[in-house]
Design a protein around this motif. Sequence first.
Motif, PDB file in Angstrom:
ATOM      1  N   THR A   1      -9.204   0.438   2.588  1.00 37.78           N
ATOM      2  CA  THR A   1      -9.621   1.669   2.477  1.00 37.78           C
ATOM      3  C   THR A   1     -10.306   2.309   1.284  1.00 37.78           C
ATOM      4  OG1 THR A   1      -7.407   1.860   0.673  1.00 37.78           O
ATOM      5  CG2 THR A   1      -7.021   2.076   3.574  1.00 37.78           C
TER       6      THR A   1
ATOM      7  N   GLY B   1       1.060  -1.432   0.022  1.00 40.27           N
ATOM      8  CA  GLY B   1      -0.162   0.090  -0.379  1.00 40.27           C
ATOM      9  C   GLY B   1       1.255   1.732   0.242  1.00 40.27           C
ATOM     10  N   GLN B   2       0.064   1.959  -0.261  1.00 45.56           N
ATOM     11  CA  GLN B   2       1.237   3.990   0.016  1.00 45.56           C
ATOM     12  C   GLN B   2       2.365   3.616   1.423  1.00 45.56           C
ATOM     13  OE1 GLN B   2      -1.201   7.026  -1.273  1.00 45.56           O
ATOM     14  NE2 GLN B   2      -3.562   6.151  -0.210  1.00 45.56           N
ATOM     15  N   LEU B   3       1.134   4.022   2.363  1.00 45.75           N
ATOM     16  CA  LEU B   3       2.332   3.853   4.154  1.00 45.75           C
ATOM     17  C   LEU B   3       3.326   2.399   3.555  1.00 45.75           C
ATOM     18  CD1 LEU B   3       3.423   5.072   6.776  1.00 45.75           C
ATOM     19  CD2 LEU B   3       1.356   3.675   7.274  1.00 45.75           C
TER      20      LEU B   3
ATOM     21  N   THR C   1      -4.028   8.861  11.067  1.00 47.24           N
ATOM     22  CA  THR C   1      -3.364   9.909  10.198  1.00 47.24           C
ATOM     23  C   THR C   1      -4.669  11.009   8.727  1.00 47.24           C
ATOM     24  OG1 THR C   1      -1.836  10.643   8.950  1.00 47.24           O
ATOM     25  CG2 THR C   1      -2.855   8.417   8.307  1.00 47.24           C
TER      26      THR C   1
ATOM     27  N   LEU D   1       1.371 -12.926   3.652  1.00 47.71           N
ATOM     28  CA  LEU D   1       0.932 -12.831   4.763  1.00 47.71           C
ATOM     29  C   LEU D   1      -0.992 -12.590   4.861  1.00 47.71           C
ATOM     30  CD1 LEU D   1       0.974 -13.754   7.805  1.00 47.71           C
ATOM     31  CD2 LEU D   1       2.114 -11.603   7.834  1.00 47.71           C
ATOM     32  N   ASP D   2      -1.949 -12.720   4.074  1.00 42.41           N
ATOM     33  CA  ASP D   2      -3.272 -11.937   4.231  1.00 42.41           C
ATOM     34  C   ASP D   2      -3.749 -12.908   5.565  1.00 42.41           C
ATOM     35  OD1 ASP D   2      -6.126 -12.206   4.118  1.00 42.41           O
ATOM     36  OD2 ASP D   2      -5.985 -13.085   2.755  1.00 42.41           O
ATOM     37  N   LEU D   3      -4.392 -11.246   6.376  1.00 40.50           N
ATOM     38  CA  LEU D   3      -4.704 -11.376   7.867  1.00 40.50           C
ATOM     39  C   LEU D   3      -5.563 -11.876   8.272  1.00 40.50           C
ATOM     40  CD1 LEU D   3      -3.211  -7.684   8.669  1.00 40.50           C
ATOM     41  CD2 LEU D   3      -2.014  -9.690   8.625  1.00 40.50           C
TER      42      LEU D   3
ATOM     43  N   TYR E   1     -16.795   2.995   7.044  1.00 41.82           N
ATOM     44  CA  TYR E   1     -14.832   2.969   7.064  1.00 41.82           C
ATOM     45  C   TYR E   1     -14.908   3.128   8.862  1.00 41.82           C
ATOM     46  CZ  TYR E   1     -10.214   4.730   5.974  1.00 41.82           C
ATOM     47  OH  TYR E   1      -8.667   4.689   6.321  1.00 41.82           O
TER      48      TYR E   1
ATOM     49  N   ALA F   1      -1.828  -2.079   6.209  1.00 46.01           N
ATOM     50  CA  ALA F   1      -2.874  -2.991   6.206  1.00 46.01           C
ATOM     51  C   ALA F   1      -3.917  -2.815   6.595  1.00 46.01           C
ATOM     52  CB  ALA F   1      -3.011  -4.520   6.517  1.00 46.01           C
ATOM     53  N   ALA F   2      -5.433  -2.673   5.338  1.00 44.34           N
ATOM     54  CA  ALA F   2      -6.596  -1.871   5.079  1.00 44.34           C
ATOM     55  C   ALA F   2      -7.109  -1.446   4.683  1.00 44.34           C
ATOM     56  CB  ALA F   2      -6.173  -0.323   5.760  1.00 44.34           C
TER      57      ALA F   2
ATOM     58  N   ILE G   1      -2.083   1.911  12.428  1.00 45.55           N
ATOM     59  CA  ILE G   1      -2.856   2.981  11.806  1.00 45.55           C
ATOM     60  C   ILE G   1      -3.992   3.501  11.888  1.00 45.55           C
ATOM     61  CG2 ILE G   1      -2.018   4.492  10.016  1.00 45.55           C
ATOM     62  CD1 ILE G   1       0.742   3.551  10.996  1.00 45.55           C
ATOM     63  N   SER G   2      -4.578   4.638  11.519  1.00 45.43           N
ATOM     64  CA  SER G   2      -5.507   4.580  11.618  1.00 45.43           C
ATOM     65  C   SER G   2      -6.539   5.792  11.023  1.00 45.43           C
ATOM     66  CB  SER G   2      -6.478   4.301  13.674  1.00 45.43           C
ATOM     67  OG  SER G   2      -7.838   4.336  13.144  1.00 45.43           O
TER      68      SER G   2
ATOM     69  N   LEU H   1      -3.866  11.111   3.372  1.00 46.91           N
ATOM     70  CA  LEU H   1      -3.078  10.112   2.653  1.00 46.91           C
ATOM     71  C   LEU H   1      -2.617  10.191   1.171  1.00 46.91           C
ATOM     72  CD1 LEU H   1      -0.107   9.041   4.698  1.00 46.91           C
ATOM     73  CD2 LEU H   1      -1.709   7.119   4.195  1.00 46.91           C
TER      74      LEU H   1
ATOM     75  N   LYS I   1     -12.883   1.045  11.221  1.00 43.64           N
ATOM     76  CA  LYS I   1     -11.215   1.879  11.893  1.00 43.64           C
ATOM     77  C   LYS I   1     -11.234   1.528  12.772  1.00 43.64           C
ATOM     78  CE  LYS I   1      -7.851   2.360   9.827  1.00 43.64           C
ATOM     79  NZ  LYS I   1      -6.957   1.525   9.766  1.00 43.64           N
TER      80      LYS I   1
ATOM     81  N   ILE J   1      -0.701  -8.829   0.980  1.00 43.84           N
ATOM     82  CA  ILE J   1      -1.678  -9.801   1.721  1.00 43.84           C
ATOM     83  C   ILE J   1      -1.648 -11.024   0.554  1.00 43.84           C
ATOM     84  CG2 ILE J   1      -2.446  -8.791  -0.864  1.00 43.84           C
ATOM     85  CD1 ILE J   1      -5.548  -8.786   0.132  1.00 43.84           C
TER      86      ILE J   1
HETATM   87  N1  NAP Z   1      -5.964   6.584   2.666  1.00 48.91           N
HETATM   88  C1  NAP Z   1      -5.858   7.317   3.376  1.00 48.91           C
HETATM   89  O1  NAP Z   1      -6.599   8.948   2.819  1.00 48.91           O
HETATM   90  C2  NAP Z   1      -6.273   7.547   4.517  1.00 48.91           C
HETATM   91  C3  NAP Z   1      -6.319   8.170   5.016  1.00 48.91           C
HETATM   92  C4  NAP Z   1      -6.143   8.504   6.917  1.00 48.91           C
HETATM   93  C5  NAP Z   1      -6.027   6.847   6.978  1.00 48.91           C
HETATM   94  N2  NAP Z   1      -5.518   6.041   6.318  1.00 48.91           N
HETATM   95  C6  NAP Z   1      -4.858   4.560   6.961  1.00 48.91           C
HETATM   96  O2  NAP Z   1      -3.642   4.581   6.897  1.00 48.91           O
HETATM   97  C7  NAP Z   1      -3.693   3.333   6.710  1.00 48.91           C
HETATM   98  C8  NAP Z   1      -2.504   3.041   5.603  1.00 48.91           C
HETATM   99  O3  NAP Z   1      -3.430   3.397   4.453  1.00 48.91           O
HETATM  100  P1  NAP Z   1      -2.757   3.322   2.825  1.00 48.91           P
HETATM  101  O4  NAP Z   1      -3.926   4.174   1.651  1.00 48.91           O
HETATM  102  O5  NAP Z   1      -0.804   2.705   3.032  1.00 48.91           O
HETATM  103  O6  NAP Z   1      -4.051   2.200   2.693  1.00 48.91           O
HETATM  104  P2  NAP Z   1      -3.543   0.991   0.719  1.00 48.91           P
HETATM  105  O7  NAP Z   1      -2.464   1.966   0.020  1.00 48.91           O
HETATM  106  O8  NAP Z   1      -5.268   1.160   0.659  1.00 48.91           O
HETATM  107  O9  NAP Z   1      -3.299   0.169   1.655  1.00 48.91           O
HETATM  108  C9  NAP Z   1      -3.271  -1.169   1.855  1.00 48.91           C
HETATM  109  C10 NAP Z   1      -2.623  -2.260   2.108  1.00 48.91           C
HETATM  110  O10 NAP Z   1      -2.958  -3.348   2.888  1.00 48.91           O
HETATM  111  C11 NAP Z   1      -3.776  -4.098   1.865  1.00 48.91           C
HETATM  112  N3  NAP Z   1      -4.395  -5.417   2.557  1.00 48.91           N
HETATM  113  C12 NAP Z   1      -5.856  -5.088   2.350  1.00 48.91           C
HETATM  114  N4  NAP Z   1      -6.475  -6.235   2.992  1.00 48.91           N
HETATM  115  C13 NAP Z   1      -5.265  -6.641   3.836  1.00 48.91           C
HETATM  116  C14 NAP Z   1      -5.230  -8.140   3.933  1.00 48.91           C
HETATM  117  N5  NAP Z   1      -6.250  -9.223   4.311  1.00 48.91           N
HETATM  118  N6  NAP Z   1      -4.047  -9.356   4.530  1.00 48.91           N
HETATM  119  C15 NAP Z   1      -2.970  -8.375   4.384  1.00 48.91           C
HETATM  120  N7  NAP Z   1      -2.581  -7.420   3.780  1.00 48.91           N
HETATM  121  C16 NAP Z   1      -4.546  -6.480   3.101  1.00 48.91           C
HETATM  122  C17 NAP Z   1      -3.563  -3.917   0.682  1.00 48.91           C
HETATM  123  O11 NAP Z   1      -3.372  -5.233  -1.066  1.00 48.91           O
HETATM  124  P3  NAP Z   1      -4.968  -4.783  -1.572  1.00 48.91           P
HETATM  125  O12 NAP Z   1      -4.597  -3.645  -2.410  1.00 48.91           O
HETATM  126  O13 NAP Z   1      -4.148  -6.219  -2.684  1.00 48.91           O
HETATM  127  O14 NAP Z   1      -5.445  -5.422  -1.345  1.00 48.91           O
HETATM  128  C18 NAP Z   1      -3.099  -2.086   0.858  1.00 48.91           C
HETATM  129  O15 NAP Z   1      -2.092  -3.016  -0.117  1.00 48.91           O
HETATM  130  C19 NAP Z   1      -4.754   2.776   6.638  1.00 48.91           C
HETATM  131  O16 NAP Z   1      -4.890   2.110   8.271  1.00 48.91           O
HETATM  132  C20 NAP Z   1      -5.381   3.629   6.091  1.00 48.91           C
HETATM  133  O17 NAP Z   1      -6.858   3.268   7.016  1.00 48.91           O
HETATM  134  C21 NAP Z   1      -5.411   6.586   5.669  1.00 48.91           C
END
Ligand code: NAP
Length: 294
Positions: free
Chosen positions: A69, A11-13, A154, A42-44, A132, A66-67, A106-107, A157, A136, A39
């Motif tokens: 989103t 994911g991004q982070l 955060t 290691l699928d959580l 969502y 992992a999330a 991360i939340s 993002l 969370k 994923i």
């Molecule tokens: N994006 C935002 O604007 C934002 C804002 C505030 C807070 N946050 C929080 O910041 C954190 C990081 O966000 P991000 O934007 O980096 O998220 P992201 O880019 O959506 O990445 C999340 C990753 O989790 C993986 N994932 C999903 N289900 C899974 C599972 N069962 N087992 C293992 N991995 C799994 C996804 O894989 P797939 O893509 O293959 O499903 C993806 O690679 C999250 O907790 C999010 O809630 C995000």
Amino acid sequence: MVNILITGSNGQLGSELKNIYNTNLFKFEKPVNIEFTNIDTLDLTDSIFLKRFIEDHSFDFIINCAAYTNVDLAESEKEKATEINSLCVKNIVEAIENSVTRFIHISTDYVFDGKNHFPYTEEMKTNPTSEYGNSKLKGEEFALKYDKSIIIRTSWLYSTYGKNFAKTIYKLCKERESLNVVFDQIGTPTYAKDLAYAIFQILDQTIKEDHFYKGIYHYSNEGVCSWYDFAKIIAEKSYSKCKIYPIESKDYPTPVKRPFYSVLNKSKIKQTFNLDIPHWQDSLNEFFKNLNNF
Ligand SMILES: NC(=O)c1ccc[n+]([C@@H]2O[C@H](COP(=O)([O-])OP(=O)(O)OC[C@H]3O[C@@H](n4cnc5c(N)ncnc54)[C@H](OP(=O)(O)O)[C@@H]3O)[C@@H](O)[C@H]2O)c1
């Protein structure tokens, strides 16, 4: 050797953490080994495999990136959002129960209803208004049942990796003559690379002091803006002629109403971990430098 697991690392982070680690951009004071999983590896949701994996490795730290989103889709995919954002956190916490592993989760600002007019502190009442946000918040509750957890909330993002507002506006600015962007939703963007650095600083400090400051923390970049302001600066930095016009949220309906105000108060994380947080416009400059090298 300090043994660390980072989940959801595609994911991004997670990608920012991986990039900083693989290119030695952060120097840990003690040697660390980081296992980056995604994923596929290691699928959580697979609690049995997860438990075995964690027991086999005896991690000193787990950082859960992992999330689920997709805020709008979560309304119709409530079960999936709950499974990933809540139950997977429960799975992790159950797998490390009675261990010495420290957990960083991360939340999001979506645990609040966005009705404030001043920055949210960690103690303020949560009141999610979306599936969502609900999922969370439940995840936070599971994380806090474990006595060695840090939760970092955060907002807004973005990164050179994955899909996000900054990359979407950058792309649209090249294709369109004008864009309408809401100006009545106020928050602070967070460059995921800055958050990744902050997480490594927290880890490094914890390893050095052997003291873990458990609890909830807020992290975003410094400053405040609307999505319109953010888009306007993205257009300028893209050297685009695309005009950005301000509109109200009522003229841009989405399945989930976005919080009108989601600025986070970051005093606690800055003071506890002695962090120096960049202003969002400075971080956007960094983002563009990195985007051009992509
Ligand atoms: N994006 C935002 O604007 C934002 C804002 C505030 C807070 N946050 C929080 O910041 C954190 C990081 O966000 P991000 O934007 O980096 O998220 P992201 O880019 O959506 O990445 C999340 C990753 O989790 C993986 N994932 C999903 N289900 C899974 C599972 N069962 N087992 C293992 N991995 C799994 C996804 O894989 P797939 O893509 O293959 O499903 C993806 O690679 C999250 O907790 C999010 O809630 C995000």
